[in-house]
Write a protein that holds these residues in place. Structure first.
Motif, short mmCIF file in Angstrom:
data_model
loop_
_atom_site.label_atom_id
_atom_site.label_comp_id
_atom_site.label_asym_id
_atom_site.label_seq_id
_atom_site.Cartn_x
_atom_site.Cartn_y
_atom_site.Cartn_z
N THR A 1 0.86 -1.27 -0.02
CA THR A 1 -0.07 0.10 0.02
C THR A 1 0.93 1.25 0.14
OG1 THR A 1 -1.59 -1.16 1.25
CG2 THR A 1 -1.65 1.34 1.25
N ILE A 2 0.41 2.18 -1.08
CA ILE A 2 1.05 3.73 -0.71
C ILE A 2 0.04 4.86 -0.09
CG2 ILE A 2 2.02 5.53 -2.13
CD1 ILE A 2 3.04 3.43 -3.99
N ILE A 3 0.47 5.32 0.62
CA ILE A 3 -0.59 6.44 1.08
C ILE A 3 0.22 7.75 1.08
CG2 ILE A 3 -1.55 7.35 3.15
CD1 ILE A 3 -1.51 4.72 4.44
N CYS A 4 -0.55 8.59 0.47
CA CYS A 4 0.14 10.02 0.33
C CYS A 4 -0.53 11.01 1.21
CB CYS A 4 -0.35 10.42 -1.05
SG CYS A 4 -0.13 12.26 -1.56
N ASN A 5 0.33 11.41 1.96
CA ASN A 5 -0.14 12.43 3.13
C ASN A 5 -0.05 13.99 2.69
OD1 ASN A 5 1.08 10.03 5.13
ND2 ASN A 5 -0.96 10.44 5.16
N GLU B 1 -3.79 5.14 -1.42
CA GLU B 1 -4.73 6.03 -0.60
C GLU B 1 -4.06 7.49 -0.53
OE1 GLU B 1 -7.64 5.03 0.42
OE2 GLU B 1 -7.52 2.85 -0.01
N HIS B 2 -5.16 8.42 -0.49
CA HIS B 2 -4.77 9.76 -0.47
C HIS B 2 -5.35 10.10 0.89
CE1 HIS B 2 -4.50 14.05 -2.12
NE2 HIS B 2 -3.50 13.72 -1.44
N ASN B 3 -4.78 10.61 1.67
CA ASN B 3 -4.89 10.87 3.34
C ASN B 3 -3.93 12.03 3.52
OD1 ASN B 3 -6.22 11.12 5.75
ND2 ASN B 3 -4.77 9.70 6.62
N PRO B 4 -4.48 13.41 2.86
CA PRO B 4 -3.67 14.64 2.95
C PRO B 4 -3.74 15.30 4.25
CG PRO B 4 -5.51 15.03 1.44
CD PRO B 4 -5.50 13.60 1.98
N ILE B 5 -2.79 15.98 4.66
CA ILE B 5 -2.97 16.89 5.82
C ILE B 5 -1.92 18.00 5.66
CG2 ILE B 5 -3.33 15.06 7.44
CD1 ILE B 5 -0.58 15.57 8.66
N GLU B 6 -2.14 19.00 6.03
CA GLU B 6 -1.43 20.46 6.09
C GLU B 6 -0.18 20.06 6.93
OE1 GLU B 6 -1.81 22.96 3.77
OE2 GLU B 6 -3.70 22.12 3.24
N SER B 7 1.02 20.74 6.69
CA SER B 7 2.05 20.39 7.41
C SER B 7 2.01 20.78 8.91
CB SER B 7 3.37 21.30 6.91
OG SER B 7 4.51 20.82 7.44
N GLU C 1 -1.31 11.02 -10.86
CA GLU C 1 -0.25 10.25 -11.39
C GLU C 1 0.45 8.97 -10.66
OE1 GLU C 1 2.55 12.68 -13.25
OE2 GLU C 1 1.03 13.93 -14.20
N ILE C 2 0.61 9.33 -9.44
CA ILE C 2 1.17 8.28 -8.33
C ILE C 2 0.11 7.20 -8.25
CG2 ILE C 2 2.27 7.85 -6.18
CD1 ILE C 2 3.99 9.85 -7.58
N ALA C 3 -1.06 7.54 -8.02
CA ALA C 3 -2.23 6.61 -7.83
C ALA C 3 -2.44 5.61 -9.19
CB ALA C 3 -3.55 7.25 -8.01
N GLN C 4 -2.11 6.03 -10.44
CA GLN C 4 -2.24 5.50 -11.54
C GLN C 4 -0.94 4.58 -11.49
OE1 GLN C 4 -2.00 7.62 -15.38
NE2 GLN C 4 -3.20 6.17 -16.27
N ALA C 5 -0.01 4.85 -11.26
CA ALA C 5 1.33 4.02 -11.30
C ALA C 5 1.36 3.07 -10.28
CB ALA C 5 2.48 4.99 -11.05
N ALA C 6 0.62 3.31 -9.22
CA ALA C 6 0.46 2.40 -8.15
C ALA C 6 -0.62 1.28 -8.66
CB ALA C 6 -0.02 2.94 -6.87
N ALA C 7 -1.58 1.60 -9.23
CA ALA C 7 -2.78 0.86 -9.61
C ALA C 7 -2.09 -0.40 -10.77
CB ALA C 7 -3.83 1.43 -10.41
N ALA C 8 -1.13 0.32 -11.80
CA ALA C 8 -0.44 -0.44 -12.66
C ALA C 8 0.58 -1.25 -12.17
CB ALA C 8 0.36 0.42 -13.71
#
Length: 135
Positions: free
Chosen positions: A31-35, A62-68, A49-56
């Protein structure tokens, strides 16, 4: 790309590129999570683009973004849920790996005590002693 191991089940890094995803798959991550929020910095590849590469590559994304420096209780809970549900080690990224490590430390998906979490974060290069009262 420098990957910082936080635990046997969780590693972090700064911003990755779509071309990095194959190496993450080869390293055994499931699993890759983008924060990181999309468009946070100039030149940052879009999350899609990262999600597409991960699926491939056959990786969950998963995208779970937070502000710094500003994790919400919802983001902390979601990070913990995503980690706990993963069948293979999780790789999370943001701008430097700090936010991703902070979320893991606060969420405690591995059921570690405060000292163990702080030690894991420190071994990965992140000092979160200031979070101790929240742990």
């Amino acid at each position: 790309m420098q990957v910082n191991k936080v635990s046997d089940k969780y590693s972090v890094a700064g911003q990755i590129l779509p071309a990095d995803v194959a190496a993450l798959k080869e390293a055994g991550f499931g699993t890759i999570i983008c924060n990181r929020p999309d468009g946070e910095a100039e030149g940052q590849p879009p999350v899609a683009e990262i999600a597409q590469a991960a699926a491939a590559a056959g990786l969950a994304f998963e995208h779970n973004p937070i502000e710094s420096g500003a994790p919400t209780p919802e983001a902390v809970a979601r990070q913990g849920e995503l980690c706990a549900a993963a069948d293979a080690p999780v790789f999370a990224y943001c701008a430097s790996g700090k936010r991703s490590t902070m979320l893991w430390t606060l969420a405690n998906p591995e059921g570690l005590d405060a000292d163990e979490r702080l030690s894991c974060a420190e071994a990965a290069g992140y000092d979160f002693e200031a979070l101790r009262p929240q742990l």
